[in-house]
Design a protein around this motif. Sequence first.
Motif, mmCIF file in Angstrom:
data_model
loop_
_atom_site.group_PDB
_atom_site.id
_atom_site.type_symbol
_atom_site.label_atom_id
_atom_site.label_comp_id
_atom_site.label_asym_id
_atom_site.label_seq_id
_atom_site.Cartn_x
_atom_site.Cartn_y
_atom_site.Cartn_z
ATOM 1 N N LYS A 40 0.836 -1.207 0.000
ATOM 2 C CA LYS A 40 0.000 0.000 0.000
ATOM 3 C C LYS A 40 0.868 1.253 0.000
ATOM 4 O O LYS A 40 0.580 2.223 -0.713
ATOM 5 C CB LYS A 40 -0.915 -0.008 1.229
ATOM 6 N N TYR A 41 1.942 1.230 0.767
ATOM 7 C CA TYR A 41 2.842 2.380 0.850
ATOM 8 C C TYR A 41 3.534 2.608 -0.492
ATOM 9 O O TYR A 41 3.676 3.748 -0.959
ATOM 10 C CB TYR A 41 3.875 2.151 1.954
ATOM 11 N N LEU A 44 1.151 4.279 -2.797
ATOM 12 C CA LEU A 44 1.063 5.715 -2.546
ATOM 13 C C LEU A 44 2.237 6.458 -3.183
ATOM 14 O O LEU A 44 2.063 7.521 -3.784
ATOM 15 C CB LEU A 44 1.057 5.985 -1.038
ATOM 16 N N TRP A 86 -10.392 15.859 1.715
ATOM 17 C CA TRP A 86 -9.940 15.357 3.015
ATOM 18 C C TRP A 86 -11.126 15.085 3.935
ATOM 19 O O TRP A 86 -11.147 14.107 4.673
ATOM 20 C CB TRP A 86 -8.986 16.350 3.658
ATOM 21 N N THR A 90 -12.047 11.651 5.725
ATOM 22 C CA THR A 90 -12.092 11.610 7.192
ATOM 23 C C THR A 90 -13.380 12.271 7.681
ATOM 24 O O THR A 90 -13.338 13.328 8.324
ATOM 25 C CB THR A 90 -10.870 12.334 7.791
ATOM 26 N N ILE A 146 -2.865 15.330 -0.296
ATOM 27 C CA ILE A 146 -3.443 14.274 0.540
ATOM 28 C C ILE A 146 -2.515 13.067 0.607
ATOM 29 O O ILE A 146 -2.264 12.505 1.684
ATOM 30 C CB ILE A 146 -4.826 13.880 0.005
ATOM 31 N N ILE A 147 -1.965 12.662 -0.553
ATOM 32 C CA ILE A 147 -1.055 11.508 -0.578
ATOM 33 C C ILE A 147 0.193 11.798 0.245
ATOM 34 O O ILE A 147 0.693 10.926 0.963
ATOM 35 C CB ILE A 147 -0.689 11.142 -2.029
ATOM 36 N N LYS A 149 0.459 13.617 2.866
ATOM 37 C CA LYS A 149 0.149 13.475 4.295
ATOM 38 C C LYS A 149 0.182 12.007 4.698
ATOM 39 O O LYS A 149 0.733 11.649 5.746
ATOM 40 C CB LYS A 149 -1.211 14.098 4.613
ATOM 41 N N TYR A 150 -0.387 11.131 3.863
ATOM 42 C CA TYR A 150 -0.359 9.701 4.168
ATOM 43 C C TYR A 150 1.071 9.153 4.129
ATOM 44 O O TYR A 150 1.456 8.329 4.969
ATOM 45 C CB TYR A 150 -1.240 8.927 3.182
ATOM 46 N N THR A 153 2.809 10.339 7.328
ATOM 47 C CA THR A 153 2.316 9.792 8.599
ATOM 48 C C THR A 153 2.341 8.264 8.653
ATOM 49 O O THR A 153 2.435 7.681 9.736
ATOM 50 C CB THR A 153 0.879 10.276 8.871
ATOM 51 N N ASP A 154 2.250 7.594 7.503
ATOM 52 C CA ASP A 154 2.198 6.129 7.496
ATOM 53 C C ASP A 154 3.572 5.476 7.500
ATOM 54 O O ASP A 154 3.692 4.265 7.714
ATOM 55 C CB ASP A 154 1.420 5.620 6.268
ATOM 56 N N ARG A 218 2.791 16.598 7.704
ATOM 57 C CA ARG A 218 2.820 15.550 8.729
ATOM 58 C C ARG A 218 2.122 16.002 10.006
ATOM 59 O O ARG A 218 1.460 15.215 10.674
ATOM 60 C CB ARG A 218 4.275 15.161 9.038
#
Length: 277
Positions: A40-41, A44, A86, A90, A146-147, A149-150, A153-154, A218
């Motif tokens: 998944k990462y 992204l 976003w 969310t 958006i990507i 941020k993921y 953070t991921d 982040r």
Amino acid sequence: MLFNQHYKLNGYVLGIWRGFGICLLFAPFLFFIEIPQDSKYWGLLIMQGICIGIYDSRIFFASAKFGAGPTSRFMAVTVLLTTFAWWLLTPQKFLQLFTQGNLLITLMLILCGFSFCYWQMLQSEVSRAAAVYTLPAVLALSSMSIITKYIATDGRSLWQGLICYLTISTFISGVYNMLCYRLQKQNDIIISKQMLKTGTLLVAFSSVLIIAKTMALRIAPNPGYVTALLLIAPLFIYALNQHYKISDTISLEAGFAMIFFLILLAFLVNGDYGIID
């Protein structure tokens, strides 16, 4: 945008330099981080690279075609798309705003004013043409925010996310622009003395921007707010165009009215008013 407003270089060539140049600069740091194993990462990172490629080339082409001022002002609508996208991703955070009625109404009034100004910008044929031409870049930048941020953070750490972005995603963007350049079947020079100077500056400033933006995304509760700060660029572009006596009149009043609402949004979010998303 200002540079290509003047030199009108091939947007794909500049995208090639930006993508491969940043990747080459930060590739040695891959030896100091743990390579992500999550599919998944990786997805992204690849999606981010494609969005970067679309954004880069379209922005460069639009600056050459319509000028840096109109291009930068039409890019501001990215804030609206990013914020609502976003909230769709969310919904629980959006619903929390309903517990703060006054703030929710104020926020919606700002976004409505922003939307009205954008609609005013579309009233001339030239403005509509510029808006349609920049639309792929708007959608790409909204997705990128958006990507990013993921990705930030991921990852296992901030540094893993940064290095993966600066190497894997930028490499993908370089590949995208190289393929588009080949399909375009033009003979613009990729490597020359001028392109070396241009590419070096582009890579240096872009690297700083990516690092700062990733760190900001982040910690930001909503990526639309970081995008809002990035998109006050029209103020600087207009000032420099005025200094160098370059015509910059397309959708000027409505464009700056829209920037006014961006500034209100920044004050609302950064003030101690209780907004957590």
